[in-house]
Design a protein around this motif. Structure first.
Motif, PDB file in Angstrom:
ATOM      1  N   UNK A 167      17.683  28.759  68.607  1.00  0.00           N
ATOM      2  CA  UNK A 167      18.590  29.561  67.729  1.00  0.00           C
ATOM      3  C   UNK A 167      18.750  30.904  68.005  1.00  0.00           C
ATOM      4  N   UNK A 168      19.764  31.293  69.016  1.00  0.00           N
ATOM      5  CA  UNK A 168      19.724  32.647  69.752  1.00  0.00           C
ATOM      6  C   UNK A 168      19.799  33.730  68.292  1.00  0.00           C
ATOM      7  N   UNK A 169      19.648  35.013  68.973  1.00  0.00           N
ATOM      8  CA  UNK A 169      19.722  35.951  67.975  1.00  0.00           C
ATOM      9  C   UNK A 169      18.704  35.837  66.698  1.00  0.00           C
ATOM     10  N   UNK A 170      17.597  36.135  67.190  1.00  0.00           N
ATOM     11  CA  UNK A 170      16.418  35.811  65.822  1.00  0.00           C
ATOM     12  C   UNK A 170      16.959  36.612  64.576  1.00  0.00           C
ATOM     13  N   UNK A 171      17.420  36.252  63.446  1.00  0.00           N
ATOM     14  CA  UNK A 171      18.014  37.010  62.428  1.00  0.00           C
ATOM     15  C   UNK A 171      17.299  36.387  61.047  1.00  0.00           C
ATOM     16  N   UNK A 172      17.487  37.279  60.223  1.00  0.00           N
ATOM     17  CA  UNK A 172      17.136  36.822  58.775  1.00  0.00           C
ATOM     18  C   UNK A 172      18.312  35.792  58.404  1.00  0.00           C
ATOM     19  N   UNK A 209      13.979  34.702  52.384  1.00  0.00           N
ATOM     20  CA  UNK A 209      14.401  35.096  53.647  1.00  0.00           C
ATOM     21  C   UNK A 209      13.459  34.759  54.790  1.00  0.00           C
ATOM     22  N   UNK A 210      14.182  34.167  55.758  1.00  0.00           N
ATOM     23  CA  UNK A 210      13.231  33.894  56.713  1.00  0.00           C
ATOM     24  C   UNK A 210      14.083  33.976  58.080  1.00  0.00           C
ATOM     25  N   UNK A 211      13.206  34.141  59.173  1.00  0.00           N
ATOM     26  CA  UNK A 211      13.937  34.222  60.599  1.00  0.00           C
ATOM     27  C   UNK A 211      13.693  32.864  61.342  1.00  0.00           C
ATOM     28  N   UNK A 212      14.489  32.689  62.307  1.00  0.00           N
ATOM     29  CA  UNK A 212      14.661  31.274  62.772  1.00  0.00           C
ATOM     30  C   UNK A 212      12.997  31.268  63.547  1.00  0.00           C
ATOM     31  N   UNK A 213      12.510  32.379  63.998  1.00  0.00           N
ATOM     32  CA  UNK A 213      11.103  32.253  64.867  1.00  0.00           C
ATOM     33  C   UNK A 213      10.245  31.773  63.937  1.00  0.00           C
ATOM     34  N   UNK A 214      10.385  32.288  62.587  1.00  0.00           N
ATOM     35  CA  UNK A 214       9.418  31.711  61.294  1.00  0.00           C
ATOM     36  C   UNK A 214       9.617  30.306  60.802  1.00  0.00           C
ATOM     37  N   UNK A 215      10.825  29.882  61.172  1.00  0.00           N
ATOM     38  CA  UNK A 215      11.334  28.489  60.885  1.00  0.00           C
ATOM     39  C   UNK A 215      10.487  27.718  61.946  1.00  0.00           C
ATOM     40  N   UNK A 216      10.832  28.228  63.085  1.00  0.00           N
ATOM     41  CA  UNK A 216       9.700  27.214  64.217  1.00  0.00           C
ATOM     42  C   UNK A 216       8.401  27.156  63.837  1.00  0.00           C
ATOM     43  N   UNK A 217       7.786  28.265  63.149  1.00  0.00           N
ATOM     44  CA  UNK A 217       6.358  28.277  62.690  1.00  0.00           C
ATOM     45  C   UNK A 217       6.069  27.114  61.904  1.00  0.00           C
ATOM     46  N   UNK A 218       7.278  27.221  60.878  1.00  0.00           N
ATOM     47  CA  UNK A 218       7.086  26.350  59.586  1.00  0.00           C
ATOM     48  C   UNK A 218       6.970  24.985  60.224  1.00  0.00           C
ATOM     49  N   UNK A 219       7.851  24.447  61.246  1.00  0.00           N
ATOM     50  CA  UNK A 219       8.209  23.326  61.690  1.00  0.00           C
ATOM     51  C   UNK A 219       6.672  22.802  62.248  1.00  0.00           C
ATOM     52  N   UNK A 220       6.082  23.736  63.114  1.00  0.00           N
ATOM     53  CA  UNK A 220       4.939  23.428  63.611  1.00  0.00           C
ATOM     54  C   UNK A 220       3.883  22.935  62.767  1.00  0.00           C
TER      55      UNK A 220
END
Ligand SMILES: NC(=O)c1ccc[n+]([C@@H]2O[C@H](COP(=O)([O-])OP(=O)(O)OC[C@H]3O[C@@H](n4cnc5c(N)ncnc54)[C@H](OP(=O)(O)O)[C@@H]3O)[C@@H](O)[C@H]2O)c1
Length: 325
Positions: A185-190, A227-238
Motif C-alpha cells: 500500500x504505497x505512500x504510508x499515510x494516516x 487513525x492508523x498508518x498502513x505500516x501499522x495495519x501490517x503489524x496488526x495483521x501479523x
C-alpha cells in the motif's frame, strides 16, 4: 420537530442492496421496528432472485441509473432513497441527473442519502488536483454527485465515508498478502477503516429518521475509530493472523501485482489513477481527522479494525485460525 422537518418515511428505496453497504442498509431497514415499506433496486435482473430470498417482504425492482424510465418506476411512492454508485464504471453526472429527475417525478420530494468518500475540506471538483480532476474516477464522481444533488432542490444528505472499507483488505490488497505476505500500500499515510455493516446501518438511520430541510446537503463525515498508518495495519495483521506480514511502500510493486486485474475490472488507467489517489492522500494528510459521527449515528461504538481482522481470519489464511492470536 422543526417546521422544516420532513416526517419519517413510509417507503424507502435502496440501490445496491446486493453489494457493499447497500445490503446492510436494507438489512437494517427490513429489521427495524418502524412501519416502513422496503423497496430494493438492482440494475441486474440476475440478482432479483437473490434479493427476493434475502428480503422476502420487500418489493424488488430492476432500475438502472442510466435508464430514466426504470428510475421513474422505482421512485414511485418513495419518500427516502439510498444511492450508491460503482467507481469508474458509470457516468456519475448523468446517473445523478436521472435520479433527480425521477425523484422529482415521484412528487414526494424523497430524501436522498448518497454514499461518498470525499476528503474533508475538498468541496468541489475545482479543488481536486489535476490528476484526480481529469480522470473519471471516484474523487471526481463524488464531487459531480454533490454538485448535481445539491442543485436539485430535493432533500439531500451525504454519508461520507472518509475511511477505507475494512473489506478492501480482502479485495484491493489481498493478492500480495496471499502471494508474498506483504501489505503493498504505497505512500504510508494516516487513514482509517470502517466496517460496511456499520456504514449500512448508519445509512438506514439517516433514511429512517425525519429529515430537517435546514440540513440539506449536510455531509455526515464518518471515519473509523482510530487513525492508523498502513505500516501499522501490517503489524496488526501479523499480530491477529499469526502470520508475518511485511509492509511494502513501493508503487511499482503495487502496480505489478494488481494492474492486470484492476484495469480489466475498472478500465484502462485505473491502476495509475489509484496510485495517484494514494499519493494524493499522503499529500492531503494535514486534512486528515477522525470523527465520532459514526458512533453518534449508530448509538454505539463502531466495530474496530482489529476485531474485524479477528472475525475474518479464516478468509485470509485458513491455516491461521489454528495459530494463537
Ligand atoms: N472501498 C472503499 O474503501 C470506499 C471508501 C469510501 C467510499 N467508497 C465508495 O463507496 C461506493 C461503493 O463502492 P463499492 O465498491 O461497494 O461499489 P460497487 O459494489 O461496485 O457498486 C455499488 C452498487 O451500485 C449498484 N449499481 C452498479 N451499477 C448500477 C447502475 N447502472 N444502476 C443502478 N445501480 C447500479 C450495484 O448494485 P446492482 O449490481 O445490484 O445494481 C452495486 O451493488 C463508491 O462510490 C466508492 O467510491 C468506497
Amino acid at each position: 420537530m422543526s417546521a422544516n422537518a420532513r416526517p419519517a418515511p413510509h417507503r424507502v428505496l435502496v440501490f445496491g442492496a446486493s453489494g457493499h453497504v447497500g445490503a446492510f442498509a436494507a438489512d437494517a431497514i427490513a429489521g427495524s421496528n418502524r412501519n416502513v415499506a422496503l423497496r430494493v433496486a438492482t440494475s441486474s435482473v440476475d440478482k432479483a432472485g437473490e434479493l427476493k430470498a434475502r428480503y422476502p417482504s420487500a418489493e424488488i425492482v430492476q432500475a438502472d441509473y442510466m435508464d430514466l424510465q426504470s428510475l421513474v418506476a422505482a421512485f414511485d411512492g418513495v419518500d427516502a432513497a439510498f444511492l450508491i454508485t460503482p467507481d469508474f464504471r458509470i457516468d456519475e453526472q448523468r446517473a445523478m441527473i436521472n435520479v433527480c429527475a425521477a425523484a422529482h417525478a415521484a412528487g414526494t420530494q424523497p430524501h436522498l442519502v448518497k454514499l461518498t468518500g470525499v476528503t474533508i475540506g475538498i468541496n468541489n471538483a475545482n479543488e481536486l488536483r489535476p490528476s484526480l480532476r481529469e480522470y473519471p474516477g471516484p474523487a471526481l464522481q463524488y464531487q459531480q454527485a454533490r454538485a448535481v444533488l445539491n442543485a436539485s432542490g430535493l432533500p439531500v444528505s451525504f454519508l461520507n465515508s472518509f475511511a477505507y472499507f475494512m473489506d478492501d483488505l480482502l479485495t484491493v490488497w489481498l493478492l500480495p498478502l496471499l502471494n508474498r505476505r506483504v501489505l503493498s500500500a504505497p505512500f504510508d499515510r494516516s487513514t482509517t477503516f470502517v466496517d460496511t455493516r456499520d456504514l449500512g446501518e448508519a445509512a438506514a438511520r439517516l433514511l429512517l429518521e425525519p429529515h430537517d430541510r435546514e440540513h440539506d446537503g449536510y455531509m455526515h463525515h464518518v471515519t473509523g475509530t482510530e487513525r492508523i498508518r498502513f505500516s501499522e495495519v501490517a503489524t496488526m495483521l501479523t499480530e491477529v493472523l499469526g502470520v508475518e506480514i511485511t509492509y511494502e511502500d513501493d508503487p511499482q510493486a503495487f502496480k505489478d501485482d494488481v494492474e492486470e486485474v484492476v484495469n480489466m475490472h475498472f478500465g484502462p488507467g485505473a491502476t495509475d489513477y489509484f496510485v495517484e489517489f494514494c499519493l494524493n492522500e499522503q499529500k492531503e494528510e494535514p486534512l486528515f481527522i477522525v470523527t465520532d459521527v459514526l458512533q453518534h449515528l449508530l448509538g454505539r461504538e463502531p466495530r474496530t479494525l482489529r476485531d474485524w481482522i479477528e472475525e475474518h481470519k479464516s478468509a485470509f489464511f485458513p491455516e491461521s485460525t489454528a495459530l494463537p492470536s
